[in-house]
Design a protein around this motif. Structure first.
Motif, PDB file in Angstrom:
ATOM      1  N   ARG A 153       7.745  10.132  32.570  1.00 48.38           N
ATOM      2  CA  ARG A 153       7.182  10.547  31.106  1.00 48.38           C
ATOM      3  C   ARG A 153       7.817  11.074  29.478  1.00 48.38           C
ATOM      4  NH1 ARG A 153       4.349  15.924  32.301  1.00 48.38           N
ATOM      5  NH2 ARG A 153       3.742  15.589  30.600  1.00 48.38           N
ATOM      6  N   ASP A 154       9.028  11.617  30.485  1.00 51.65           N
ATOM      7  CA  ASP A 154      10.599  12.172  29.508  1.00 51.65           C
ATOM      8  C   ASP A 154      10.996  10.539  28.112  1.00 51.65           C
ATOM      9  OD1 ASP A 154       9.620  15.151  29.710  1.00 51.65           O
ATOM     10  OD2 ASP A 154      11.839  14.605  31.187  1.00 51.65           O
ATOM     11  N   MET A 155      11.017   9.702  29.531  1.00 57.74           N
ATOM     12  CA  MET A 155      11.308   9.018  28.497  1.00 57.74           C
ATOM     13  C   MET A 155      10.655   7.821  27.517  1.00 57.74           C
ATOM     14  SD  MET A 155      13.719   6.740  32.685  1.00 57.74           S
ATOM     15  CE  MET A 155      13.492   5.111  31.327  1.00 57.74           C
ATOM     16  N   MET A 156       8.861   8.239  28.303  1.00 56.22           N
ATOM     17  CA  MET A 156       8.734   7.713  26.658  1.00 56.22           C
ATOM     18  C   MET A 156       7.494   8.039  26.162  1.00 56.22           C
ATOM     19  SD  MET A 156       4.399   6.012  29.355  1.00 56.22           S
ATOM     20  CE  MET A 156       4.161   5.256  28.622  1.00 56.22           C
ATOM     21  N   LYS A 157       8.528   9.245  25.686  1.00 58.63           N
ATOM     22  CA  LYS A 157       8.613  10.000  25.031  1.00 58.63           C
ATOM     23  C   LYS A 157       7.066  10.410  23.910  1.00 58.63           C
ATOM     24  CE  LYS A 157      13.472   9.679  23.701  1.00 58.63           C
ATOM     25  NZ  LYS A 157      14.534   9.549  22.785  1.00 58.63           N
ATOM     26  N   TRP A 158       6.250  10.113  24.962  1.00 54.82           N
ATOM     27  CA  TRP A 158       4.776  10.323  23.730  1.00 54.82           C
ATOM     28  C   TRP A 158       4.950  11.199  22.946  1.00 54.82           C
ATOM     29  CZ3 TRP A 158       0.358   8.095  28.060  1.00 54.82           C
ATOM     30  CH2 TRP A 158       0.944   6.692  28.115  1.00 54.82           C
ATOM     31  N   GLY A 159       4.195  11.507  21.937  1.00 59.08           N
ATOM     32  CA  GLY A 159       3.719  12.627  21.680  1.00 59.08           C
ATOM     33  C   GLY A 159       5.247  13.194  20.499  1.00 59.08           C
ATOM     34  N   LYS A 175       0.162  14.126  14.203  1.00 61.18           N
ATOM     35  CA  LYS A 175       0.690  13.935  12.826  1.00 61.18           C
ATOM     36  C   LYS A 175      -0.020  13.269  11.688  1.00 61.18           C
ATOM     37  CE  LYS A 175       4.454  17.592  12.225  1.00 61.18           C
ATOM     38  NZ  LYS A 175       5.571  17.960  11.293  1.00 61.18           N
ATOM     39  N   PHE A 176      -0.389  11.693  12.399  1.00 61.92           N
ATOM     40  CA  PHE A 176      -0.607  10.701  12.266  1.00 61.92           C
ATOM     41  C   PHE A 176      -2.418  11.094  10.938  1.00 61.92           C
ATOM     42  CE2 PHE A 176      -3.203   6.356  11.746  1.00 61.92           C
ATOM     43  CZ  PHE A 176      -1.433   5.652  11.406  1.00 61.92           C
ATOM     44  N   GLY A 177      -2.364  10.621  10.216  1.00 60.92           N
ATOM     45  CA  GLY A 177      -4.083  10.580   9.723  1.00 60.92           C
ATOM     46  C   GLY A 177      -3.910  11.582   8.006  1.00 60.92           C
ATOM     47  N   GLN A 178      -2.057  11.941   8.064  1.00 61.71           N
ATOM     48  CA  GLN A 178      -2.406  12.107   6.504  1.00 61.71           C
ATOM     49  C   GLN A 178      -1.994  11.693   5.172  1.00 61.71           C
ATOM     50  OE1 GLN A 178      -0.058  15.813   7.131  1.00 61.71           O
ATOM     51  NE2 GLN A 178      -1.378  16.356   8.865  1.00 61.71           N
ATOM     52  N   GLY A 179      -2.190  10.162   5.664  1.00 63.31           N
ATOM     53  CA  GLY A 179      -1.305   9.781   4.514  1.00 63.31           C
ATOM     54  C   GLY A 179      -0.550   8.510   5.428  1.00 63.31           C
ATOM     55  N   MET A 180      -0.110   7.962   4.003  1.00 64.81           N
ATOM     56  CA  MET A 180       1.701   7.121   4.486  1.00 64.81           C
ATOM     57  C   MET A 180       2.344   6.998   3.398  1.00 64.81           C
ATOM     58  SD  MET A 180       2.100   4.020   6.852  1.00 64.81           S
ATOM     59  CE  MET A 180       2.720   4.812   8.530  1.00 64.81           C
ATOM     60  N   THR A 181       3.338   6.922   3.077  1.00 63.86           N
ATOM     61  CA  THR A 181       4.040   7.199   1.961  1.00 63.86           C
ATOM     62  C   THR A 181       4.998   5.251   1.738  1.00 63.86           C
ATOM     63  OG1 THR A 181       6.761   7.193   2.504  1.00 63.86           O
ATOM     64  CG2 THR A 181       5.101   9.275   0.966  1.00 63.86           C
ATOM     65  N   GLU A 182       5.112   4.444   0.873  1.00 68.53           N
ATOM     66  CA  GLU A 182       5.786   3.051   0.916  1.00 68.53           C
ATOM     67  C   GLU A 182       6.465   2.481   1.569  1.00 68.53           C
ATOM     68  OE1 GLU A 182       5.203  -0.864  -0.031  1.00 68.53           O
ATOM     69  OE2 GLU A 182       3.434   0.673  -0.377  1.00 68.53           O
ATOM     70  N   ASP A 183       7.189   3.602   1.313  1.00 68.42           N
ATOM     71  CA  ASP A 183       9.087   3.635   1.830  1.00 68.42           C
ATOM     72  C   ASP A 183       8.847   3.724   3.682  1.00 68.42           C
ATOM     73  OD1 ASP A 183      10.250   3.435   0.043  1.00 68.42           O
ATOM     74  OD2 ASP A 183      10.518   5.113  -0.462  1.00 68.42           O
ATOM     75  N   ALA A 184       7.604   4.469   3.762  1.00 71.69           N
ATOM     76  CA  ALA A 184       7.480   4.875   5.089  1.00 71.69           C
ATOM     77  C   ALA A 184       7.011   3.666   6.104  1.00 71.69           C
ATOM     78  CB  ALA A 184       6.538   5.804   5.582  1.00 71.69           C
ATOM     79  N   PHE A 185       6.157   3.183   5.550  1.00 71.59           N
ATOM     80  CA  PHE A 185       5.251   1.492   5.651  1.00 71.59           C
ATOM     81  C   PHE A 185       6.316   0.614   5.801  1.00 71.59           C
ATOM     82  CE2 PHE A 185       3.331  -2.190   6.176  1.00 71.59           C
ATOM     83  CZ  PHE A 185       1.773  -1.644   4.838  1.00 71.59           C
ATOM     84  N   VAL A 186       7.331   0.420   4.653  1.00 70.88           N
ATOM     85  CA  VAL A 186       8.299  -0.333   4.664  1.00 70.88           C
ATOM     86  C   VAL A 186       8.714  -0.295   6.238  1.00 70.88           C
ATOM     87  CG1 VAL A 186      10.312  -1.912   3.546  1.00 70.88           C
ATOM     88  CG2 VAL A 186       7.924  -1.141   2.849  1.00 70.88           C
ATOM     89  N   TRP A 187       9.729   0.989   6.340  1.00 68.93           N
ATOM     90  CA  TRP A 187      10.818   1.070   7.526  1.00 68.93           C
ATOM     91  C   TRP A 187      10.159   1.446   8.802  1.00 68.93           C
ATOM     92  CZ3 TRP A 187      11.168   4.543  11.310  1.00 68.93           C
ATOM     93  CH2 TRP A 187      12.511   4.575  12.365  1.00 68.93           C
ATOM     94  N   THR A 188       8.502   0.968   8.299  1.00 66.84           N
ATOM     95  CA  THR A 188       8.076   1.000  10.283  1.00 66.84           C
ATOM     96  C   THR A 188       8.597  -0.220  10.352  1.00 66.84           C
ATOM     97  OG1 THR A 188       7.717   3.299   9.702  1.00 66.84           O
ATOM     98  CG2 THR A 188       6.885   1.510  11.257  1.00 66.84           C
ATOM     99  N   LEU A 189       7.882  -1.303   9.107  1.00 69.02           N
ATOM    100  CA  LEU A 189       6.768  -2.648   9.458  1.00 69.02           C
ATOM    101  C   LEU A 189       8.634  -3.085   9.420  1.00 69.02           C
ATOM    102  CD1 LEU A 189       5.112  -4.789   9.230  1.00 69.02           C
ATOM    103  CD2 LEU A 189       5.545  -4.500   6.588  1.00 69.02           C
ATOM    104  N   ASP A 190       9.933  -2.966   9.314  1.00 67.96           N
ATOM    105  CA  ASP A 190      10.780  -3.618   9.306  1.00 67.96           C
ATOM    106  C   ASP A 190      11.238  -3.671  11.035  1.00 67.96           C
ATOM    107  OD1 ASP A 190      13.863  -4.458   7.623  1.00 67.96           O
ATOM    108  OD2 ASP A 190      14.120  -3.377   8.817  1.00 67.96           O
ATOM    109  N   SER A 215      -2.002   8.269  16.899  1.00 70.73           N
ATOM    110  CA  SER A 215      -1.868   9.791  17.260  1.00 70.73           C
ATOM    111  C   SER A 215      -1.166   9.464  18.465  1.00 70.73           C
ATOM    112  CB  SER A 215      -3.276  10.384  16.933  1.00 70.73           C
ATOM    113  OG  SER A 215      -3.440   9.996  15.735  1.00 70.73           O
ATOM    114  N   LEU A 216      -0.625   9.234  19.478  1.00 71.57           N
ATOM    115  CA  LEU A 216      -0.669   9.282  20.512  1.00 71.57           C
ATOM    116  C   LEU A 216       0.762   9.488  20.187  1.00 71.57           C
ATOM    117  CD1 LEU A 216      -2.570   7.772  23.107  1.00 71.57           C
ATOM    118  CD2 LEU A 216      -2.455  10.248  23.438  1.00 71.57           C
ATOM    119  N   VAL A 217       1.521   8.606  19.549  1.00 65.96           N
ATOM    120  CA  VAL A 217       2.740   8.522  18.904  1.00 65.96           C
ATOM    121  C   VAL A 217       3.277   9.359  18.203  1.00 65.96           C
ATOM    122  CG1 VAL A 217       4.401   6.935  17.863  1.00 65.96           C
ATOM    123  CG2 VAL A 217       2.690   6.113  19.564  1.00 65.96           C
ATOM    124  N   ASP A 218       2.651   9.664  16.752  1.00 65.98           N
ATOM    125  CA  ASP A 218       2.480  11.088  16.205  1.00 65.98           C
ATOM    126  C   ASP A 218       1.080  11.764  15.835  1.00 65.98           C
ATOM    127  OD1 ASP A 218       3.463  12.821  14.326  1.00 65.98           O
ATOM    128  OD2 ASP A 218       3.630  10.951  12.509  1.00 65.98           O
TER     129      ASP A 218
END
Length: 574
Positions: free
Chosen positions: A295-301, A356-371, A351-354
């Motif tokens: 569970r520690d290796m999976m880093k959920w949340g 705080k998810f659900g509050q919006g996303m910036t363009e930079d965060a979108f591109v970084w995550t997609l990359d 939301s299991l990963v983060d």
């Protein structure tokens, strides 16, 4: 949406506790010994008994020297075994189950967990009813075969439903890539259960030659693996994958590295050159130690990337990658029904990963995550052109700079890449082999879901589980007391239709063909067969309807455009 709401949808795999009737408790003979079950009823059919047998061992306890080994047959018992209580959950994080918003029958965990449950409208051994064998989801890490009954599916559609536990996490999927721990133990458990069903299900009213595997999330992925595994041949006739196929998580390419990390975390020798000593030490550790370390290796949340154990190419259960087995013509000639929900990565999974998810996303965060996503899928490739192509397609033209619109497009990027595109790819491969294929997209979320999440979320991952298993016809007690999970008349209508589709498919290989089914089964709209030349699919909902071409532009991006760009960039670097 709180964490209880998140885990409600992730872990739910079946209906609510129906009333048990101690009178006329059924007694059935199995190859291992006699079992005595109980009788239950659904709310709408109080005069139709469902005979229920719980916690039947289908394999020997995988403990001691049998840990990290192929499952062995269950030992016989003398006398009559009580089969009125589900067996313990396979070891997993206890906190995952405590925060569920509905009551569980128990909170028992034990490594001796390889049991199955049977719910059937008859125990006459000459009945020959179709059998639906359920494989639960939970990322191969959490879950159990039966939190609550499948009584409604058995009662409404005159089918035998079997649910199983299988080893999870490190205990089920750790692999050193060699003979010391080949891996895929949880999948081999599933085969052992399938063999038990073939040998015994006739005594529970079922037809051993009419078995349909069905599963959701990693359970649907498991079903896909059985479609291509040589070890599963002849053990089932039809297959249903809900919200996952073979390439959703994909096989783990370097499992020994993960095994070594786990070994180091629990204080074992982690030298990858001596996997025998590593596995010997891991066998001495408690199940709780392995669960906690994994569970520690999976880093959920945590919002950080973790590692996850899953299927591996072991030369036995999976002699090659699933795509290669399809290309070599090794897939079994079984009818296959598969599909997705229309917002698979809506809110629950991110939301299991983060949290705080659900509050919006910036363009930079979108591109970084997609990359980062593209880099993980195609390591070493030039990601700039791929990210550009994806960002162009996934852009809200009306609100290009709105953080909530950007975030919603991001959820479809992940949903398409993980679920929609792999499902269509599997449909194409299986249909090309000549077998019958039926594809769907589910648009219906249960009515109570609106209480747990905002309106921008569509039919999220696991929403289908509340419907296809018949929950709306049962009482689901909320955790902590104080009422029941609310269901609407629309929920019951869609549940009846979906159960009919699934059971029709199990009986006839055609989800629209009710031949041989109950006379009061609902008449459902015609579901056309899928072929690569005519990619018809079914939109499931309050009013289901057929269509052609499931998100063709988005699917083509992941299944055709991006792989070609990645291959081209690799050739340029060479």
């Amino acid at each position: 949406m709180d964490s209880r709401g998140l885990l409600l949808i992730l872990l739910t795999c079946c209906g609510a506790q129906a009333a048990a009737d101690s009178d006329n408790a059924p007694l059935v003979h199995t190859a291992s010994g006699d079992v005595r079950g109980a009788v239950q009823h659904t709310n709408d059919r109080p005069d139709k008994p469902v005979y229920t047998f719980l916690g039947i061992p289908y394999a020997a306890p995988p403990v001691g020297d049998l840990r990290f080994r192929t499952p062995q047959p269950a030992a016989p018992w003398e006398g009559v075994r009580d089969a009125t209580r589900t067996g313990p959950f396979c070891p997993q994080g206890l906190d995952m189950l405590k925060i569920l918003p509905f009551q569980l029958e128990h909170h028992d965990f034990d490594e001796d967990c390889l049991t199955l449950n049977i719910e059937t409208p008859t125990v006459a051994n000459d009945t020959g009813l179709p059998v639906l064998l359920w494989i639960h989801g939970g990322s191969f890490t959490i879950g159990t075969g039966r939190f609550r009954p499948f009584a409604a599916l058995a009662a409404h559609q005159d089918v035998v439903v079997v649910t199983i536990n299988y080893r999870l996490g490190a205990l089920g999927f750790l692999s050193t890539g060699d003979e010391n721990a080949p891996g895929n133990f949880g999948l081999l458990d599933q085969i052992q259960a399938m063999e038990w069903v073939k040998d015994n299900i006739r005594n529970f009213g079922g037809d051993p030659d009419q078995v349909t595997l069905f599963g959701q999330s990693s359970g649907g992925e498991s079903v896909c693996y059985h479609v291509v595994s040589p070890l599963s041949k002849g053990l089932f006739r039809r297959a249903i994958s809900q919200s996952s196929t073979c390439n959703t998580m994909g096989v783990l390419p370097k499992p020994v590295e993960v095994a070594a990390t786990l070994a180091e975390a629990v204080g074992c020798d982690h030298d990858q050159r001596d996997t025998g000593s590593m596995v010997s030490c891991l066998r001495q550790k408690s199940a709780d130690e392995l669960v906690d370390a994994y569970r520690d290796m999976m880093k959920w949340g945590t919002g950080e990337p973790g590692v996850s154990l899953r299927a591996v190419v072991d030369g036995n259960f999976l002699p090659a990658y699933p795509d290669d087995l399809y290309d070599e013509g090794q897939a079994h000639a079984v009818d296959y029904l598969l599909g997705v929900n229309d917002h698979e990565y809506g809110l629950m999974l991110p939301s299991l990963v983060d949290p705080k998810f659900g509050q919006g996303m910036t363009e930079d965060a979108f591109v970084w995550t997609l990359d980062a996503l593209i880099g993980g899928l195609y390591p070493g490739s030039n990601t700039d052109s791929i990210v550009s192509a994806a960002r162009q397609l996934y852009r809200d033209q009306d609100k290009p700079d709105d953080p909530m619109a950007i975030q919603r497009q991001f959820t479809h990027v992940l949903g398409d890449s993980m679920y929609v595109a792999p499902t269509v790819d599997t449909a194409n491969r299986h249909a090309a082999s000549g077998s019958k294929v039926y594809l769907y997209e589910n648009h219906y979320a249960p009515a109570f879901a609106s209480a747990f999440r905002p309106g921008w979320v569509g039919c999220d991952h696991s929403d289908d589980m509340f419907i296809v298993t018949g929950w709306p016809f049962l009482d689901v007690p909320l955790n902590g007391g104080g009422g029941l999970l609310p269901f609407s008349s629309e929920d019951r209508k869609v549940s009846g239709d979906m159960m009919a589709y699934w059971a029709n498919f199990a009986r006839t290989g055609n989800p629209s063909d009710g031949t041989g089914g109950p006379t009061d089964s609902p008449a459902v709209p015609e579901w056309p067969r899928y072929t690569p030349d005519n990619p018809a699919y079914m939109n499931l909902g309050l009013t289901s309807s057929a269509d052609v071409g499931l998100h063709p532009g988005r699917v083509a991006l992941w299944n055709d455009v991006i792989p070609k760009i990645a291959a081209s960039s690799e050739r340029e670097e060479l």
